[in-house]
Scaffold this motif. Structure first.
Motif, PDB file in Angstrom:
ATOM      1  N   GLU A   1       1.430   5.119   0.458  1.00 52.31           N
ATOM      2  CA  GLU A   1       0.809   6.260   1.122  1.00 52.31           C
ATOM      3  C   GLU A   1       0.674   7.438   0.156  1.00 52.31           C
ATOM      4  OE1 GLU A   1       3.193   7.170   4.512  1.00 52.31           O
ATOM      5  OE2 GLU A   1       2.013   5.883   5.848  1.00 52.31           O
ATOM      6  N   GLU A   2      -0.360   8.189   0.371  1.00 52.85           N
ATOM      7  CA  GLU A   2      -0.580   9.372  -0.453  1.00 52.85           C
ATOM      8  C   GLU A   2       0.140  10.569   0.153  1.00 52.85           C
ATOM      9  OE1 GLU A   2      -4.325  12.270  -1.522  1.00 52.85           O
ATOM     10  OE2 GLU A   2      -4.696  10.106  -1.398  1.00 52.85           O
TER      11      GLU A   2
ATOM     12  N   SER B   1     -10.031   6.120  -9.009  1.00 52.19           N
ATOM     13  CA  SER B   1     -10.444   5.062  -8.086  1.00 52.19           C
ATOM     14  C   SER B   1      -9.261   4.698  -7.192  1.00 52.19           C
ATOM     15  CB  SER B   1     -10.904   3.832  -8.867  1.00 52.19           C
ATOM     16  OG  SER B   1      -9.817   3.271  -9.586  1.00 52.19           O
ATOM     17  N   ASP B   2      -9.548   3.948  -6.124  1.00 51.47           N
ATOM     18  CA  ASP B   2      -8.475   3.557  -5.196  1.00 51.47           C
ATOM     19  C   ASP B   2      -7.391   2.769  -5.922  1.00 51.47           C
ATOM     20  OD1 ASP B   2      -9.796   4.783  -3.160  1.00 51.47           O
ATOM     21  OD2 ASP B   2     -10.725   2.943  -2.382  1.00 51.47           O
ATOM     22  N   GLU B   3      -7.820   1.882  -6.821  1.00 53.15           N
ATOM     23  CA  GLU B   3      -6.844   1.076  -7.574  1.00 53.15           C
ATOM     24  C   GLU B   3      -5.989   1.959  -8.475  1.00 53.15           C
ATOM     25  OE1 GLU B   3      -6.851  -2.607 -10.810  1.00 53.15           O
ATOM     26  OE2 GLU B   3      -8.678  -2.121  -9.694  1.00 53.15           O
ATOM     27  N   GLU B   4      -6.624   2.922  -9.138  1.00 51.56           N
ATOM     28  CA  GLU B   4      -5.884   3.835 -10.018  1.00 51.56           C
ATOM     29  C   GLU B   4      -4.959   4.737  -9.219  1.00 51.56           C
ATOM     30  OE1 GLU B   4      -9.114   4.348 -13.667  1.00 51.56           O
ATOM     31  OE2 GLU B   4      -9.327   5.561 -11.846  1.00 51.56           O
ATOM     32  N   LYS B   5      -5.401   5.128  -8.031  1.00 56.27           N
ATOM     33  CA  LYS B   5      -4.538   5.950  -7.169  1.00 56.27           C
ATOM     34  C   LYS B   5      -3.268   5.188  -6.798  1.00 56.27           C
ATOM     35  CE  LYS B   5      -7.947   8.985  -4.942  1.00 56.27           C
ATOM     36  NZ  LYS B   5      -8.608   9.343  -3.663  1.00 56.27           N
ATOM     37  N   GLN B   6      -3.444   3.918  -6.430  1.00 53.65           N
ATOM     38  CA  GLN B   6      -2.281   3.120  -6.061  1.00 53.65           C
ATOM     39  C   GLN B   6      -1.318   2.963  -7.236  1.00 53.65           C
ATOM     40  OE1 GLN B   6      -1.194   1.571  -2.959  1.00 53.65           O
ATOM     41  NE2 GLN B   6      -2.528   3.298  -2.458  1.00 53.65           N
TER      42      GLN B   6
ATOM     43  N   THR C   1       3.187  -1.022   4.155  1.00 56.53           N
ATOM     44  CA  THR C   1       2.860   0.335   3.727  1.00 56.53           C
ATOM     45  C   THR C   1       4.143   1.058   3.346  1.00 56.53           C
ATOM     46  OG1 THR C   1       0.934   0.397   5.176  1.00 56.53           O
ATOM     47  CG2 THR C   1       1.757   2.507   4.362  1.00 56.53           C
TER      48      THR C   1
ATOM     49  N   GLN D   1      -7.562  12.971  -7.177  1.00 54.98           N
ATOM     50  CA  GLN D   1      -8.642  12.619  -6.273  1.00 54.98           C
ATOM     51  C   GLN D   1      -9.840  12.009  -7.002  1.00 54.98           C
ATOM     52  OE1 GLN D   1      -8.238  12.511  -3.108  1.00 54.98           O
ATOM     53  NE2 GLN D   1      -6.205  13.477  -3.240  1.00 54.98           N
TER      54      GLN D   1
ATOM     55  N   TYR E   1       0.863  -1.179   0.000  1.00 56.47           N
ATOM     56  CA  TYR E   1       0.000   0.000   0.000  1.00 56.47           C
ATOM     57  C   TYR E   1       0.903   1.235   0.000  1.00 56.47           C
ATOM     58  CZ  TYR E   1      -3.364   3.553   1.385  1.00 56.47           C
ATOM     59  OH  TYR E   1      -4.130   4.681   1.421  1.00 56.47           O
TER      60      TYR E   1
END
Length: 1011
Positions: free
Chosen positions: A863-864, A878-883, A922, A875, A861
């Protein structure tokens, strides 16, 4: 009339029956044979439909695939777009006999015109009536003298003289060519057309039957896979072609009868033309040789058009059929592959994974049952807890659980999805890239070239179906991967559950926080939770199996539905038009987007450059002055640098042991973790092969510290599996004296005590001595940068030269030590092979890290960072795209820090860990640190740092020996650098801090101290 029409008629009939009709019959017979063979193939449909059931679904699919392949091959062998020769090519004998018949008569003939030539007939038009009226006037004028004479003869009662009608000159040969030969060709062309139409009609009837059979088979198969109830009675009668075959025989009689009718009509027309030839009704100009040639050209053109256009009809019909069969064949091939794939995955899970899960369940259940039989004795329970922990650790933690996890991973379930996807892509790529389409499904008339369109099945499916299929399969792979990872994570938790329960019971009894009954219950409850976890895993495996089948079936069903749609001509035409429109729109969109993007990109850049120009210039100016040392700053590490160095050790210590092992900055020997050095391995193999062939082949491996030289040697030795003895010598610190060098080498190489190099050489070259491979690492420790500091190197070079026949020498040296030696003593002269560890690109570094991480089994994971909180585009993801975006951003930073150095990359990775849970690591963002303070260090320190870089570590005494300064002063200097965190101490050896290795190299390059 001097023509024998009966004889002419008999002659024509004989020629047609002998030389024309047989060729038509031959074409009919040829088609009849082809049709019979094709019908026999297609007759298998009824058997295939009847055999299809639950038990032999896959075999039935394979059978129909094979049937379609045979039918396709048969159709491909018969019908082509190129028409070939028309019937005229077969009628040479017919043409010769007709011409011979015509040439047998005189070229012209004179006949007396009949009365009808002077008087208009009932069916004649006004033009001919006027002409005949004038003709009678002229004729009467021409016989006035004869009439007057006859008048006088009658007056004197004498016999009168008869006068005949005018004669007409008949161009007989041309007349026969135009009114006998040409009509034979023209009128019989309808029979020629008939040979094509009966082919078309028979094939169309067979095609319609196959479509009906295909629909029934498809409907039955759909019912089979969607319903578990009893199958309805799906039947179709076997195709019988006796009526069609009979029609082929009937058409021959029809041809004969029709040919007689045609000849009768031709004779009638010829007789009429014979009487008119050479008169105003049929002038000689209309019977000229030119007219004969024109007539022949016309019937030749007619036959060619008939042949070409009817061939187009048959080809379009066959291609329509072939296109359908290609799509059917592809569909069933994919269904068969799906059945096989799901069956394989189900078998893998049930036979290779579930038994191990059951073994784990049995082992835990046995221990639980044994606890249930124990007496309420604290000592007995304590003893059994200790024994159980040991047994469960041995059987489960160390064997069954790792074995089960490994078994699940070895099933390569995702690989099965990849195989199915590859099969789909391959099947589509094998489809025809050119099939004919026409806007009719009757195929009962000629088709012109302009009426045929061509489509590419590959293109249409690649455009309309494949992207959506691949997208959904990609999603399925991601889902399956998560399910597999969840099972693996749960497996790893099982031993933690029962072991923690046993440990809790032990503590309860030891600290007297409960009695034996309570402790016993704690153990049993814990084991129940572990068993429940196993039940959950079994449910997950069942779900994994079912979801695999369903998630793959859905996109495949959609693809197969699209395949069936394309068997309808209208759908194919619509898709072709859609592709053309989309290409045009896409081109327009791209052009518009490019124009807008250029404008959008240009304007902000102009404003930004004007606004920030001054700031960037001043910052660059200041940074440059710091980098080259013109701007003095305090030569101390800033607070964030100090924190960065100290927190790195702390972060590493917090990591799980398995993670520390995976990311330890030490050489590896496991090929699974080795990556990116294929070319270097090949070069080492070539060097060894040259030595084995008796050539001079000592080899030196050159690379930055931490670039993987030792790992390369480990994997090379492991892969080659040498029969020769391998001796490895690693020099840990500088070797200064001759005695130390000889003792170091002889102790490992010859196992003798000697102070002389020649004794060592003799021992190595002894006839009884076996050939060896010697790996001597860290050549940079065999010299000092001073006068007479290279003596040990010279001894080594002499040893290598003298023992090359019996020893394959592999040495390593850091790149900066090697470059120094190249400038001073031309070290390349002493080695036949140089293997330089090239820089790894960013993607290779990323692969190395992620490959090691995946072995750990943890999730990642990222961190942002705070800077991303206000990024609106980020923002929206999606969560997957953010990762994905954060991963990309992180590795971009890491690669800037490590700059292709593996060891540094591994250090920075473990330094970035901010939190560890049972199944997740993380990763925080690397801090941006200003290393410009290094530029402000005094030259005295730079000199020492450069020495440490070249030699890869020195002691106080070594530094003093090189720079001629006292040990005490050098000690103070080294301690100061150590306090600053720039160097670290390993026993007596001072080394550059690995975390500052890259910035130090950059500063030394900027100051032109190293290249």
């Amino acid at each position: 009339m001097n023509e024998n029409l009966g004889k002419i008629k008999d002659t024509l009939k004989q020629i047609v029956e002998q030389e024309f009709l047989p060729h038509l019959f031959s074409r009919v017979d040829s088609h009849e044979q082809f049709f019979s063979e094709l019908s026999e193939m297609i007759g298998d449909y009824s058997n295939l439909i009847e055999k299809l059931n639950y038990e032999n679904e896959y075999n039935s699919i394979e059978d129909i695939v094979e049937l379609y392949k045979r039918i396709l091959e048969k159709l491909e062998s018969r019908f082509y777009l190129e028409a070939g020769e028309s019937l005229l090519s077969d009628l040479e004998s017919f043409d010769k006999k007709i011409n011979s018949f015509i040439s047998e008569t005189e070229e012209t003939r004179i006949e007396t015109q009949t009365k009808e030539r002077f008087y208009f007939q009932q069916d004649e038009n006004l033009y001919f009536r006027i002409l005949k009226f004038l003709k009678r006037i002229l004729f009467n004028l021409s016989v006035i003298s004869a009439r007057i004479k006859n008048g006088f003869l009658k007056l004197f009662k004498k016999p009168t003289e008869e006068f005949a009608n005018w004669n007409h000159l008949i161009p007989l040969r041309n007349l026969r060519s135009i009114y006998l030969k040409s009509p034979l060709y023209f009128e019989h062309s309808e029979l020629y057309k008939k040979t094509f139409s009966i082919q078309s009609n028979s094939l169309l009837s067979l095609k319609n039957y196959t479509e009906q059979a295909e629909n029934i088979f498809r409907e039955k198969h759909l019912h089979l896979i969607e319903s578990k109830n009893e199958l309805p009675n799906y039947k179709i009668s076997k195709f019988t072609y006796s009526d069609i075959i009979k029609s082929f025989d009937d058409v021959k009689d029809e041809f004969k009868k029709r040919s007689d009718e045609i000849i009768d009509k031709i004779i009638t027309d010829y007789s009429d033309a014979y009487l008119k030839a050479g008169t105003i009704e049929l002038t000689s100009r209309k019977l000229s040789s030119q007219e004969v040639n024109e007539s022949e050209k016309e019937f030749e053109k007619l036959y060619k058009n008939i042949h070409k256009r009817w061939n187009n009809t048959l080809f379009a019909l066959a291609d329509d059929w072939r296109m359908d069969y290609e799509l059917y064949l592809t569909r069933y091939k994919l269904i068969g592959e799906y059945i096989k794939t799901t069956s394989v995955v189900s078998e893998k899970i049930n036979k290779n994974v579930k038994p191990s899960i059951n073994s784990i369940n049995n082992a835990i259940s046995d221990v639980k049952d044994r606890f249930g039989t124990l007496k309420q004795s604290s000592s007995e329970i304590k003893d059994y807890i200790t024994k159980s922990r040991h047994n469960l650790k041995t059987t489960l933690t160390e064997k069954l659980i790792p074995f089960t996890s490994d078994a699940l991973l070895k099933q390569d379930i995702l690989y099965n999805i990849d195989e199915l996807e590859d099969t789909v892509e391959k099947s589509i790529s094998e489809l025809s890239d050119k099939r004919a389409l026409v806007k009719t499904d009757a195929y009962d008339d000629e088709i012109k070239d302009s009426e045929i369109s061509f489509v590419s099945l590959q293109e249409m499916l690649s455009y309309s179906c494949l992207p959506e299929f691949k997208s959904r399969v990609l999603k399925t792979k991601a889902e399956q991967s998560l399910k597999i990872q969840k099972v693996l994570n749960d497996l790893l938790e099982i031993d933690q559950i029962f072991d923690f329960s046993l440990d809790s019971a032990q503590i309860m009894l030891k600290e007297k926080k409960g009695d034996a009954t309570e402790a016993k219950q704690v153990v049993i409850d814990g084991f129940d939770r572990a068993i429940k976890k196993i039940d959950d895993i079994n449910d997950q495996l069942l779900n994994l199996n079912n979801s695999f089948a369903q998630n793959i079936k859905e996109p495949l069903d959609q693809l197969n539905e699209d395949l069936i749609k394309l068997t309808f001509t209208e759908s194919a035409f619509e898709l072709k038009l859609e592709i053309a429109k989309d290409r045009a729109l896409q081109k327009s969109r791209e052009l518009r987007k490019e124009t807008i993007q250029k404008i959008q990109n240009t304007l902000p850049h102009i404003f930004s450059l004007v606004k920030e120009g001054y700031y960037r210039f001043t910052k660059l100016y200041s940074t440059t002055r710091k980098l080259i040392g013109f701007e003095k700053t305090v030569a101390t590490i800033k607070l964030e640098v100090s924190n960065f160095l100290s927190e790195t050790v702390e972060a590493i210590n917090k990591l799980p042991f398995v993670y520390q092992r995976l990311f330890t900055v030490e050489p590896i020997g496991d090929e699974r973790l080795f990556f990116g050095r294929d070319e270097e391995l090949v070069n080492l193999s070539i060097a060894y092969d040259n030595w084995s062939a008796g050539k001079f082949s000592p080899t030196i491996i050159i690379g930055e510290k931490g670039s993987g030289a030792t790992s390369l040697i480990n994997v090379f030795i492991k892969k080659k599996r040498f029969k020769n003895k391998t001796i490895r010598i690693s020099i840990k610190e500088s070797v200064q004296s001759k005695e130390d060098f000889i003792n170091l080498i002889s102790g490992e190489l010859a196992r003798i005590e000697t102070g002389e190099l020649q004794d060592l050489i003799k021992t190595v070259n002894n006839k009884n001595s076996e050939k060896k491979i010697v790996v001597l690492e860290n050549l940079q420790h065999l010299f000092l940068r001073k006068v007479n500091g290279f003596e040990n190197l010279k001894l080594l070079f002499e040893l290598i030269s003298e023992t090359n026949e019996n020893v394959f020498w592999i040495t390593t040296c850091t790149i900066y030590g090697y470059r120094y030696l190249q400038k001073t003593i031309s070290i390349t002269d002493y080695f036949a092979n140089e293997v330089e560890l090239g820089e790894l690109d960013d993607n290779q570094i990323i692969d190395i890290i992620l490959k090691r991480h995946r072995v750990s089994g943890y999730d990642i994971y990222f961190e942002e960072p705070e800077s991303f909180h206000s990024n609106k585009n980020f923002q929206k993801l999606s969560d997957e795209e953010k990762q994905t975006q954060l991963e990309k951003n992180y590795f971009s930073m890491l690669n800037k820090f490590a700059d292709s150095n593996i060891s540094l990359a591994l250090l920075f990775w473990v330094r970035s860990t901010t939190a560890i849970s049972s199944d997740k690591i993380t990763i925080g963002q690397l801090p941006k640190i200003d290393f410009s303070f290094l530029s402000a260090l005094p030259n005295e320190k730079f000199f020492v740092i450069n020495l440490l870089l070249i030699h890869d570590g020195l002691t106080e005494e070594d530094v003093s020996s090189i720079n001629g300064i006292s040990v005490e002063r050098n000690r103070r200097l080294l301690i100061a650098l150590e306090d600053d965190g720039i160097i670290v101490r390993n026993s007596k050896l001072f080394l550059i801090n690995p975390l500052l290795y890259r910035p130090i190299v950059e500063v030394l390059r900027a100051k032109n101290i190293i290249n």
